[in-house]
Design a protein around this motif. Structure first.
Motif, short mmCIF file in Angstrom:
data_model
loop_
_atom_site.label_atom_id
_atom_site.label_comp_id
_atom_site.label_asym_id
_atom_site.label_seq_id
_atom_site.Cartn_x
_atom_site.Cartn_y
_atom_site.Cartn_z
N ASN A 173 -3.37 -2.55 -6.15
CA ASN A 173 -4.23 -2.74 -4.98
C ASN A 173 -5.32 -3.76 -5.30
O ASN A 173 -6.05 -3.63 -6.28
CB ASN A 173 -4.88 -1.40 -4.59
N THR A 177 -7.22 -4.39 0.62
CA THR A 177 -6.24 -3.72 1.48
C THR A 177 -6.76 -2.34 1.87
O THR A 177 -7.30 -1.61 1.03
CB THR A 177 -4.90 -3.58 0.73
N SER A 182 -2.30 0.34 2.11
CA SER A 182 -1.91 0.49 0.71
C SER A 182 -0.84 1.57 0.57
O SER A 182 0.17 1.38 -0.12
CB SER A 182 -3.12 0.84 -0.15
N ARG A 185 2.43 0.28 1.95
CA ARG A 185 3.06 -0.70 1.04
C ARG A 185 3.73 -0.01 -0.15
O ARG A 185 4.80 -0.44 -0.61
CB ARG A 185 2.00 -1.68 0.54
#
Length: 714
Positions: A173, A177, A182, A185
């Motif tokens: 990270n 973000t 996060s 993702r």
């Protein structure tokens, strides 16, 4: 291959290395990768390479062997001695798991180490403290939080944080973000992502002084330190040779630790793995490490094959050669039987019956049950099989999973039956009574705090008669109006149902009233896990239907089944476990049941990993492999067809005959008992000195008569 310019210095005890093994033993390349088949003596070959290094003068204390599990560590230590390295020398070789090695390095940096917590039970208080922090800190700031603290949620969280650490994804990270983005993702639920962040804050302490480490945390912490503080490399011990086993289990964190070792000057590395045994992608394992990650950084990296398997005979070797489209051979003079059994449209009942048939044949052939393993694709398949084994009075044990009567989804249904019959007291085990209470809360979606859950389990286990009143009173704490309505309807139905009602009809009604499939999809993060739970429930209902019992009779039967499991003897038991837990093991007889489309391969998993799972399962067999599949060929697993069993049979029989003819080959050398005062004499006669094993020997083909005074005693 050995040559005059590069002769073998270490001759092992008890076997003659193949040409492939000798090439690895004599490799002078800085990075050597061994592409091995299942059962190809990877560990023995690595031990052979270590023996050669010692024979050429490398101090044993400068050799490190890295493995992934304590079992593999113990096997490596045994192999070093088995091939002829003296105990005192082998004891100086550093044989460690990646986690042990990382812990020792961190200990040298940090001083007295943090607490080591090895089990989920030990980690549970810290996990609960972390989810409480999530509830307090994020509930108002973030949407879609699902705060749960029951055992299923904790288990899923621990698996999630382990994967994030193994893949080093937690450190990716960039700070810009958002939390939801996060988590998306990373492919994890937002709650589990936040839970992991808070858990790590607790674990690492206020001033980055680690308070405790759970499984794999040392490897992750060392990999993180090596990234954040490159000078950490200076704290790594200096080695001349590093050997790595089971490299198909490498993940990003362990690979970074290994790469830091390989950055050392004058260090040689030899590692073995089988990319067709990559089955733990959920924990970051990936074939890219054996594929290109080493060669990307080490241009001089060379690869050597180990094609010969020593676990089973040519029949199974050639079947796996066809299945995986790679060279596989066996020099064993044995026939590894591959037996196919089939079942009809009553797939669960008939498939389980074929399992019993296979075990019965094994037993009638005079072999012990404990040498037999039933390897399942998923745990729901055990429902029918466990019942068939109990009916046949065949003792069994489960490993890596609970027996089906003690799984959360079945315990919930058992709890509903207890509500109907008001007979929780008939469950003799207090531990099972507690588990039933927790499962009722989990599937009833009752919002207990951890303390309230422990209290409920303790009180009801001691006084089972209060189950109905207690649980009815707690229904209003369900997390949603729909959940309260569902569980209220289900409890009311169960309290009014007659004990003489057919058990399967009652269970089916409960599942419909609860919409149990949808509940499972909310409880279990992964759709695959929810689907397994649904199949497990269907299997349980089918057991009730086949029994023809009413609710009271079925409850009594469950009690008898509990007793069967509790009183089974401890020896000569058939093993029942999932294929994914069987890697690294071997059994005389392996049974693979329910080989059909939709089961194995699973349509909800990556096909390549499903192929690898089948390969792992089949290659656990030494003398017999039983494949159980539908009578209808069109519904059979495509993996069976790809084994090309019929076309390889004649070739396999010929190979067995050839191997039989070669079993009488002469030993490669004769070891002598030579006093120090006679060493020059035997040397002048042509004897050779084995520096690793510290023994004089006569090579094969040399006249042994002059050495009679030094022959070992019979």
């Amino acid at each position: 291959m050995t040559s005059k310019a590069n002769p073998v210095r270490f001759v092992p005890r008890g076997f003659v290395p193949t040409r492939e093994q000798q090439d690895i033993q004599l490799s002078r390349h800085r990075v050597t990768l061994i592409e091995a088949n299942a059962g190809a003596a990877k560990t023995t070959t690595l031990a052979l390479r270590i023996g050669e290094a010692i024979a050429r003068g490398m101090p044993p204390g400068k050799i490190l062997a890295l493995v992934f599990t304590p079992q593999a560590r113990d096997v490596m230590k045994t192999r070093l001695v088995d091939i002829g390295i003296p105990h005192s020398t082998a004891a100086q070789i550093q044989v460690r798991t990646f986690e042990e090695f990382a812990g020792e390095v961190l200990g040298a940096i940090e001083g007295p180490g943090p607490a080591r917590l090895g089990s989920a039970q030990e980690l549970k208080p810290h996990a609960l403290a972390a989810i409480e922090q999530v509830s307090l800190g994020y509930a108002g700031a973030t949407e879609f939080l699902d705060i749960r603290s029951h055992n299923v949620a904790i288990s899923q969280f621990l698996e999630c944080q382990l994967r994030l650490k193994a893949t080093m994804a937690l450190d990716e990270n960039d700070g810009d973000t958002g939390l939801e983005e996060s988590a998306e993702r990373l492919g994890v639920p937002l709650t589990d992502y936040l839970w992991t962040l808070e858990y790590e804050r607790i674990r690492l302490g206020v001033f980055d002084e680690v308070l405790f480490r759970g499984p794999f945390d040392a490897t992750y912490d060392l990999a993180r330190q090596l990234d954040d503080f490159p000078e950490t490399k200076n704290a790594l011990p200096r080695y001349g040779l590093v050997a790595g086993d089971e490299l198909h289990d490498l993940n990003e964190a362990s690979f970074r630790v290994l790469e830091a070792l390989l950055d050392m000057d004058d260090l040689y590395f030899v590692g073995a793995g089988d990319r067709d045994q990559v089955i733990h992608s959920s924990l970051g394992a990936d074939e890219s490490y054996l594929g290109h990650r080493f060669t990307d950084k080490h241009a001089g990296c060379v690869r050597y094959p180990l094609t010969m398997t020593y676990r089973h005979g040519p029949h199974l070797a050639y079947a796996m050669e066809a299945f995986k489209q790679k060279p596989v051979d066996s020099s064993l003079p044995v026939i590894t039987e591959i037996i196919q059994l089939h079942y009809g449209q009553a797939r669960l009942e008939e498939g389980a019956a074929r399992v019993v048939d296979a075990i019965g044949k094994w037993k009638s052939d005079g072999f012990p049950l404990e040498a037999c393993a039933i390897l399942l694709r998923e745990r729901h398949q055990s429902v029918a099989i466990e019942n068939a084994l109990m009916r046949a009075n065949i003792g069994y044990r489960t490993q890596g999973m609970q027996g089906y009567l003690q799984r959360e989804e079945i315990l919930f249904l058992r709890g509903m039956i207890a509500i109907a019959l008001k007979n929780l007291a008939s469950v003799e085990s207090a531990a099972i009574r507690k588990a039933i209470v927790e499962s009722l809360a989990i599937f009833g979606e009752v919002a207990f705090t951890p303390q309230e859950m422990d209290y409920a389990k303790s009180v009801i286990a001691k006084d089972p008669q209060i189950l109905n009143s207690f649980f009815t009173g707690q229904i209003q704490r369900s997390q949603s109006e729909k959940a309260r309505t569902r569980i209220s309807s289900a409890v009311a139905y169960m309290e009014g149902v007659a004990a003489e009602t057919p058990a399967d009809a009652v269970l089916r009604d409960i599942c419909e009233r609860m919409d149990l499939v949808a509940v499972a999809q909310r409880i279990y993060v992964h759709p695959h896990d929810a689907a397994v739970v649904a199949k497990s429930v269907d299997g349980f209902i089918e057991v009730a239907r086949q029994s023809g019992m009413n609710l009271r009779q079925f409850s009594e039967w469950i009690g008898a089944a509990d007793a069967f499991v509790a009183t089974r003897r401890s020896r000569n038991l058939v093993l029942l476990e999932c294929v994914a837990n069987s890697k690294g093991k071997e059994f005389d007889h392996v049974i693979l049941p329910f080989l059909e489309n939709g089961e194995f391969p699973s349509p909800m998993r990556d096909l390549k990993e499903e192929e690898n799972l089948f390969y792992v399962g089949a290659t656990r067999a030494r003398s017999r492999l039983t494949l159980i599949s539908p009578e209808d060929e069109s519904t059979r697993s495509p993996f069976i067809r790809r084994m090309e069993l019929a076309s390889s049979r004649a070739r396999a029989l010929a190979a067995v005959q050839k191997n039989l003819a070669q079993t009488g080959a002469a030993p490669s050398r004769l070891e002598l008992r030579v006093p120090y005062s006679d060493k020059d004499t035997v040397k002048s006669l042509g004897a050779q000195w084995d520096a690793a094993r510290k023994v004089w020997y006569v090579k094969a083909g040399l006249d042994r008569e002059p050495f009679k005074p030094w022959f070992p005693e019979e």
